[in-house]
Scaffold this active site. Structure first.
Site, PDB file in Angstrom:
ATOM      1  N   LYS A  22      27.269   6.388  37.622  1.00 10.26           N
ATOM      2  CA  LYS A  22      26.935   7.784  37.961  1.00 10.26           C
ATOM      3  C   LYS A  22      28.046   8.402  38.806  1.00 10.26           C
ATOM      4  CE  LYS A  22      24.239   8.818  41.649  1.00 10.26           C
ATOM      5  NZ  LYS A  22      24.797   9.865  42.548  1.00 10.26           N
ATOM      6  N   ASN A  23      28.532   7.634  39.817  1.00 12.51           N
ATOM      7  CA  ASN A  23      29.495   8.227  40.748  1.00 12.51           C
ATOM      8  C   ASN A  23      30.921   8.238  40.228  1.00 12.51           C
ATOM      9  OD1 ASN A  23      27.472   8.973  42.419  1.00 12.51           O
ATOM     10  ND2 ASN A  23      27.680   7.226  43.804  1.00 12.51           N
ATOM     11  N   ARG A  93      24.846  18.088  45.168  1.00  9.61           N
ATOM     12  CA  ARG A  93      25.953  18.130  46.141  1.00  9.61           C
ATOM     13  C   ARG A  93      27.265  17.789  45.453  1.00  9.61           C
ATOM     14  NH1 ARG A  93      28.023  17.552  51.205  1.00  9.61           N
ATOM     15  NH2 ARG A  93      29.770  16.104  51.334  1.00  9.61           N
ATOM     16  N   CYS A 117      21.259  16.758  53.124  1.00  7.81           N
ATOM     17  CA  CYS A 117      20.111  16.218  52.392  1.00  7.81           C
ATOM     18  C   CYS A 117      19.462  15.185  53.308  1.00  7.81           C
ATOM     19  CB  CYS A 117      20.560  15.602  51.085  1.00  7.81           C
ATOM     20  SG  CYS A 117      21.704  14.254  51.341  1.00  7.81           S
ATOM     21  N   ARG A 122      25.961  15.907  55.659  1.00  4.96           N
ATOM     22  CA  ARG A 122      26.881  16.071  54.527  1.00  4.96           C
ATOM     23  C   ARG A 122      27.798  17.291  54.713  1.00  4.96           C
ATOM     24  NH1 ARG A 122      24.547  13.115  50.454  1.00  4.96           N
ATOM     25  NH2 ARG A 122      26.654  12.592  49.859  1.00  4.96           N
ATOM     26  N   ASP A 304      24.909   2.522  49.474  1.00  5.77           N
ATOM     27  CA  ASP A 304      23.952   2.807  48.406  1.00  5.77           C
ATOM     28  C   ASP A 304      23.103   1.586  48.043  1.00  5.77           C
ATOM     29  OD1 ASP A 304      26.181   5.065  46.579  1.00  5.77           O
ATOM     30  OD2 ASP A 304      25.009   5.306  48.416  1.00  5.77           O
ATOM     31  N   ILE A 326      27.170   4.625  57.874  1.00  4.27           N
ATOM     32  CA  ILE A 326      27.790   5.785  57.233  1.00  4.27           C
ATOM     33  C   ILE A 326      26.942   7.047  57.328  1.00  4.27           C
ATOM     34  CG2 ILE A 326      28.636   6.686  55.007  1.00  4.27           C
ATOM     35  CD1 ILE A 326      29.796   3.934  54.493  1.00  4.27           C
ATOM     36  N   ARG A 397      17.430  11.035  38.992  1.00  2.00           N
ATOM     37  CA  ARG A 397      18.786  11.578  39.223  1.00  2.00           C
ATOM     38  C   ARG A 397      19.836  10.535  38.890  1.00  2.00           C
ATOM     39  NH1 ARG A 397      19.911  12.822  45.020  1.00  2.00           N
ATOM     40  NH2 ARG A 397      21.990  12.842  44.116  1.00  2.00           N
TER      41      ARG A 397
HETATM   42  C1  EPZ Z   1      29.847   9.380  47.918  1.00  2.00           C
HETATM   43  O1  EPZ Z   1      29.295  10.436  48.660  1.00  2.00           O
HETATM   44  C2  EPZ Z   1      28.759   8.989  46.945  1.00  2.00           C
HETATM   45  N1  EPZ Z   1      28.424  10.117  46.090  1.00  2.00           N
HETATM   46  C3  EPZ Z   1      27.507   8.571  47.728  1.00  2.00           C
HETATM   47  O2  EPZ Z   1      26.530   8.153  46.790  1.00  2.00           O
HETATM   48  C4  EPZ Z   1      27.875   7.401  48.634  1.00  2.00           C
HETATM   49  O3  EPZ Z   1      26.740   7.054  49.396  1.00  2.00           O
HETATM   50  C5  EPZ Z   1      29.020   7.818  49.559  1.00  2.00           C
HETATM   51  O4  EPZ Z   1      30.144   8.266  48.778  1.00  2.00           O
HETATM   52  C6  EPZ Z   1      29.488   6.679  50.434  1.00  2.00           C
HETATM   53  O5  EPZ Z   1      29.851   5.592  49.615  1.00  2.00           O
HETATM   54  C7  EPZ Z   1      29.235  10.402  45.024  1.00  2.00           C
HETATM   55  O6  EPZ Z   1      30.253   9.763  44.791  1.00  2.00           O
HETATM   56  C8  EPZ Z   1      28.828  11.558  44.170  1.00  2.00           C
HETATM   57  P1  EPZ Z   1      31.347  10.511  51.921  1.00  2.00           P
HETATM   58  P2  EPZ Z   1      30.238  11.342  49.583  1.00  2.00           P
HETATM   59  O7  EPZ Z   1      32.067  11.822  51.914  1.00  2.00           O
HETATM   60  O8  EPZ Z   1      31.643  11.302  49.112  1.00  2.00           O
HETATM   61  C9  EPZ Z   1      31.466  12.483  56.111  1.00  2.00           C
HETATM   62  C10 EPZ Z   1      24.424   8.097  45.802  1.00  2.00           C
HETATM   63  O9  EPZ Z   1      23.337   7.702  46.226  1.00  2.00           O
HETATM   64  N2  EPZ Z   1      32.116  13.710  55.615  1.00  2.00           N
HETATM   65  O10 EPZ Z   1      32.130   9.268  51.578  1.00  2.00           O
HETATM   66  O11 EPZ Z   1      29.585  12.652  49.754  1.00  2.00           O
HETATM   67  C11 EPZ Z   1      30.022  12.357  55.662  1.00  2.00           C
HETATM   68  O12 EPZ Z   1      29.179  13.132  56.480  1.00  2.00           O
HETATM   69  C12 EPZ Z   1      25.317   8.902  46.710  1.00  2.00           C
HETATM   70  O13 EPZ Z   1      24.901   7.883  44.663  1.00  2.00           O
HETATM   71  C13 EPZ Z   1      32.565  14.647  56.529  1.00  2.00           C
HETATM   72  O14 EPZ Z   1      32.403  14.464  57.738  1.00  2.00           O
HETATM   73  O15 EPZ Z   1      30.150  10.575  50.936  1.00  2.00           O
HETATM   74  C14 EPZ Z   1      29.759  10.872  55.832  1.00  2.00           C
HETATM   75  O16 EPZ Z   1      29.390  10.618  57.172  1.00  2.00           O
HETATM   76  C15 EPZ Z   1      24.670   9.158  48.063  1.00  2.00           C
HETATM   77  N3  EPZ Z   1      33.160  15.789  56.086  1.00  2.00           N
HETATM   78  C16 EPZ Z   1      31.137  10.252  55.569  1.00  2.00           C
HETATM   79  O17 EPZ Z   1      32.077  11.332  55.536  1.00  2.00           O
HETATM   80  C17 EPZ Z   1      33.365  16.035  54.755  1.00  2.00           C
HETATM   81  O18 EPZ Z   1      33.938  17.087  54.413  1.00  2.00           O
HETATM   82  C18 EPZ Z   1      31.205   9.527  54.250  1.00  2.00           C
HETATM   83  O19 EPZ Z   1      30.629  10.353  53.286  1.00  2.00           O
HETATM   84  C19 EPZ Z   1      32.904  15.060  53.837  1.00  2.00           C
HETATM   85  C20 EPZ Z   1      32.290  13.908  54.294  1.00  2.00           C
END
Ligand code: EPZ
Length: 416
Positions: A22-23, A93, A117, A122, A304, A326, A397
């Site tokens: 999915k990702n 998102r 969410c 996020r 995840d 995280i 989803r």
């Molecule tokens: C990706 O989300 C995945 N989603 C998530 O999977 C996964 O849990 C996550 O990576 C961590 O592995 C997809 O790939 C579509 P992050 P992402 O940005 O990229 C902070 C699922 O269940 N951050 O790596 O959105 C954020 O708040 C989903 O399949 C900022 O601060 O996660 C978090 O604390 C859930 N500012 C940290 O980075 C920003 O602009 C890591 O989040 C962006 C992120």
């Protein structure tokens, strides 16, 4: 309101095939925007998130046609809009993945803040900062952002936090920038080298994807081509824990164990009996002992997979400390596990302690998010009695046809 009805405490048997990731699907679809040529994607999971992404791209003017199950032809040459539909951004998102390719191809994109969410706030500050480093001008209007750039310029970008989608978005945007971009403190999830492989086979010049430092040399144009998605490591890991929590012998087929090494390390420590092949994993009934985990960016323990692992530890002998580093909102589902009979203490929003084993009993539950929702299915399949789970959209989803696939393993689950 549709819901799943599950009668648990039954052994399962047989095999289950892992779907496409999915990702990765949610990045390869936007990547098609970087080229005027048509792109053919195989092994695309038929899940709600993919359908939302298809809707978001179609709304921009892309033509996306299902050629057969899990195979889609994408044409983006007729895109005629640069404003992402706000209601779709709110619902998915990951539609933020459209911003980098749109900015690189059309020089403009407008998006509403996707909002947080249940698993956390996020924010999108790192996306906006990164695009501005690549030379984009940002116009903010309330919670709506317009990014403009006649031509993105290569830059050195240091990420203060490791972010999967920020890494992917900036990597995609940089493929068409003038000059070279370096992304430091990049995420290393397996979907990132897979995305880079797709882009490079179409003329991009990316090196270092899958390491903390990614180098992208901008090119004039990109081609498009056929691409097969890698298997979904999160689905694979979840199904391994499905086999273990139901004390079953099941085979998880079409997976890549090398993407699951940290989970396999923890399961081995917990005493799980597994047979690990090059593209399958077989589970055997195993008495488990409590095991601590700490989630971390890849190659650490995947956030995840935290929820299914926590559910599994309710059936393990002794204490398990689950440390979710995280996201700040990814442990509240444990309240529902306690309602089912688990013994879990929340120390703070990032840590819970599980005391096992405790018998679980069927309850009426509501899925809070995608991964916790699937973890509740695992709990329900281990529990005595009947469980109902509402808000199943959150599960559909990310898991293709989950009911028939679990029924094929002998699970007593139905959707009403
Ligand atoms: C990706 O989300 C995945 N989603 C998530 O999977 C996964 O849990 C996550 O990576 C961590 O592995 C997809 O790939 C579509 P992050 P992402 O940005 O990229 C902070 C699922 O269940 N951050 O790596 O959105 C954020 O708040 C989903 O399949 C900022 O601060 O996660 C978090 O604390 C859930 N500012 C940290 O980075 C920003 O602009 C890591 O989040 C962006 C992120």
């Amino acid at each position: 309101m549709e819901k799943y009805i599950i009668n648990g405490a039954k052994k399962l048997s047989g095999e289950i095939k892992v779907s496409g990731a999915k990702n990765l699907a949610l990045k390869i679809l936007p990547a098609a925007i970087l080229s005027e040529q048509d792109c053919l994607i195989n092994n695309l999971p038929e899940i709600e998130d993919v359908q939302r992404m298809v809707e978001a791209m179609t709304d921009l003017g892309a033509k996306i046609e299902q050629k057969e199950k899990n195979q889609y032809l994408i044409s983006t040459k007729d895109i005629n809009k640069t404003v992402l539909k706000p209601e779709l951004v709110k619902k998915l998102r990951a539609s933020i993945m459209l911003t980098g390719p749109m900015l690189a191809r059309f020089g403009e994109v407008t998006l509403a803040h996707p909002g947080g969410c249940v698993i956390g706030q996020r924010p999108i500050d790192l996306f906006l900062e990164g695009f501005q480093k690549l030379g984009a001008q940002m116009i903010e209007n309330g919670q709506t952002y317009t990014l403009k750039a006649t031509k993105l310029k290569g830059a050195k970008i240091i990420l203060p936090k490791i972010s999967v989608t920020v890494t992917e978005n900036l990597m995609m945007a940089a493929t068409l920038a003038q000059g070279t971009t370096i992304i430091k403190n990049a995420a290393m999830e397996p979907e990132i080298p897979a995305l880079a492989q797709y882009l490079n086979q179409n003329g991009a010049k990316i090196t270092g994807a899958g390491t903390p430092i990614i180098n992208i040399e901008g090119v004039e144009k990109l081609n498009a081509s056929e691409f097969n998605l890698i298997p979904d490591r999160i689905e694979a890991g979840t199904f391994i824990m499905l086999g273990l929590i139901t004390n079953s012998q099941i085979t998880i087929k079409n997976c890549q164990p090398e993407h699951l090494e940290n989970l396999l390390y923890s399961l081995n420590k917990a005493g799980a009996k597994l047979e690990i092949g090059n593209n399958y994993i077989k589970t055997f009934p195993s008495p488990l002992k409590g095991t601590n985990i700490i989630t971390h960016e890849y190659p650490g323990f995947p956030t995840d997979l935290q929820a299914p692992f926590t559910v599994l530890m309710t059936q393990a002998q002794g204490l398990s400390l689950i440390h979710e580093t995280i996201f700040e909102g990814r442990l509240f589902y444990t309240d529902m596990l306690n309602q089912m009979g688990a013994n879990i203490i929340m120390c703070d929003p990032h840590r819970v302690v599980v005391m096992g084993p405790t018998p679980l009993y069927g309850r009426n539950l509501v899925s809070p998010d995608l991964r916790a929702g699937m973890a509740l299915i695992l709990a329900a399949l281990a529990a005595k009695g009947t469980t109902s789970i509402e808000n199943i959209y959150q599960i559909n989803r990310g898991y293709e046809n989950i009911v028939p696939r679990l029924q094929a393993l002998g699970a007593d689950i139905k959707q009403i």
